[in-house]
Enzyme design. Structure first.
Site, PDB file in Angstrom:
ATOM      1  CG  ASP A   8      -1.908   1.130   1.266  1.00 41.90           C
ATOM      2  OD1 ASP A   8      -1.812   2.022   0.403  1.00 41.90           O
ATOM      3  OD2 ASP A   8      -2.769   1.141   2.150  1.00 41.90           O
ATOM      4  CG  ASP A 103      -3.455   3.664  -3.154  1.00 44.85           C
ATOM      5  OD1 ASP A 103      -4.313   2.838  -3.498  1.00 44.85           O
ATOM      6  OD2 ASP A 103      -3.625   4.445  -2.191  1.00 44.85           O
ATOM      7  CD  GLU A 104      -5.285  -0.608  -1.361  1.00 42.43           C
ATOM      8  OE1 GLU A 104      -5.421  -0.412  -0.140  1.00 42.43           O
ATOM      9  OE2 GLU A 104      -6.213  -1.010  -2.097  1.00 42.43           O
TER      10      GLU A 104
END
Length: 425
Positions: A8, A103-104
């Protein structure tokens, strides 16, 4: 057994801005969709979060909480490019199993990499590679756990720049300090449903029997939650796209009926190009307008129409105008607009028009032949427009109804969709 390594990126949009613009490093930064006090921050750097600014904070409030905050207009193309760089770096060290969001991402641990010490060493190696190759501002929090759900929860436990491991023998106690809202999919309405079942805490959720969770979730999602909280491994759920579309918060200078309609035309053209690129036909179209309720009684409106099976931008724009002039055009203070193409049908399952193949028709009339030629030519026209826009940029060729809104509906990143730069930029 450890199987999920979940990555993350911390304050991703703001971190990208700080990475690409060194003058922003160490400063409170807020990323905004439009430069207006009535807008809100879609991301905040950790320096801004220290002042109480977070995602969703109104810009006027952000300025009050943090007078020195640097406001940056979002540039989603940059975020996608950095995302692609990051995926490439991680995939070189550990195969990326799934990209969860911009974003992961998650990697599956195999063989001896499932041993705690080896998994931690791999996570540290990934962190170092991202800082060295993508940028020193691109810090990550990594969670290592038996499955994706627990890996995600672990990654959230220590931010920024954390590394957390949850092993099977540590369950359920490692989860008891978390709020129910830490679990994806548990929002206000779901919390109300759980409360009616006597579930208010994570400990109570874990202790609840499977059939109670089945009832609370209203189906198999409750059974899945029961298993996943206990570390059961599961794969990415196969999904079939049912709709695609775009929405946009209007900048102040376009918050009037004419501006709203032009932006809707722009959004429709983008959606139609995506439709063809992804190999779908739409069978319905939905248009919505949201208004500033302080200025008029109506909060907005929606319209819906069936459109057969189509990929034709011109036809969709014609349908849009029919919906617009059915009453949406009288709304005087539009703040946001959106268009959704629904009931998607794969091109391989598309039912052609009755006269698409002339040789199958018995003695077609002159009018039938003409209609077929028009249909075929329009399909070729759409294809030619797509090629030109992919080759020379998104505005190389477009329908003139969107001329004054070409720059008003830029690329946006949804939670579960990474934009295609080829069709969006």
């Amino acid at each position: 057994m450890l199987r999920s390594l979940f990555i993350d990126f911390n304050s991703y949009f703001a971190s990208v801005e700080q990475q690409l613009n060194p003058t922003l490093r160490g400063r409170p930064v807020g990323v905004v969709p439009v430069m207006a006090d009535s807008s809100c921050c879609i991301a905040a750097s950790y320096e801004a979060k220290a002042f109480g600014v977070k995602t969703g904070t109104r810009v006027s409030d952000a300025k009050r909480l943090c007078p020195g905050i640097a406001l940056v207009l979002a540039d989603h193309a940059k975020y996608v490019e950095v995302h692609q760089q990051a995926v490439a770096v991680v995939d070189r060290l550990a195969q990326v199993r799934q990209v969860v969001s911009i974003d992961e991402m998650e990697c599956e641990l195999t063989g001896r990499w499932r041993e705690r010490d080896r998994a931690v060493a791999l996570a540290q190696q990934i962190k170092a590679a991202l800082l060295a190759e993508v940028g020193e501002c691109m810090r990550t929090s990594i969670g290592i756990a038996p499955n994706t759900l627990l890996g995600k929860l672990a990654s959230d436990m220590h931010k920024p720049d954390g590394l957390t491991v949850i092993e099977l023998h540590e369950l359920p106690e490692r989860l008891f300090h978390l709020k129910l809202s830490a679990l994806q999919g548990i929002g206000p309405r779901m919390r109300e449903r759980l409360s009616r079942c006597g579930i208010e805490t994570m400990a109570q959720l874990y202790a609840a029997p499977r059939d109670l969770l089945h009832t609370a979730w209203g189906g198999l999602a409750g059974d899945d939650m029961y298993d996943r909280l206990r570390g059961r491994w599961y794969g990415p759920r196969a999904t079939v796209a049912r709709s695609l579309g775009h929405s946009h918060v209007l900048p102040p200078d376009l918050r009037h009926p004419t501006g709203a309609r032009e932006v809707l035309h722009r959004l429709t053209q983008k959606a139609a190009m995506r439709l063809r690129k992804q190999g779908f036909y739409a069978t319905a179209m939905q248009v919505f307008v949201r208004c500033d309720h302080r200025w008029q009684r109506e909060s907005g409106g929606e319209r819906y129409a069936h459109v057969g099976e189509t990929q034709d931008t011109g036809f969709l724009l014609h349908t849009l105008d029919q919906l617009w002039f059915s009453g949406l055009h009288v709304l005087q203070r539009p703040q946001a607009v959106g268009v959704q193409l629904c009931g998607l049908v794969l091109a391989s399952q598309h039912t052609p028009d009755l006269f698409d193949t002339l040789e199958d028709a018995q003695a077609p009339s002159a009018q039938t032949k003409q209609n077929h030629e028009v249909h075929r030519d329009r399909a070729r026209l759409m294809s030619a427009m797509d090629v030109l826009n992919r080759t020379y940029g998104k505005n190389a060729v477009y329908f003139a109804s969107a001329h004054h809104a070409l720059d008003a509906a830029p690329m946006r990143i949804a939670f579960n969709r990474i934009p295609d730069l080829e069709t969006e930029r």
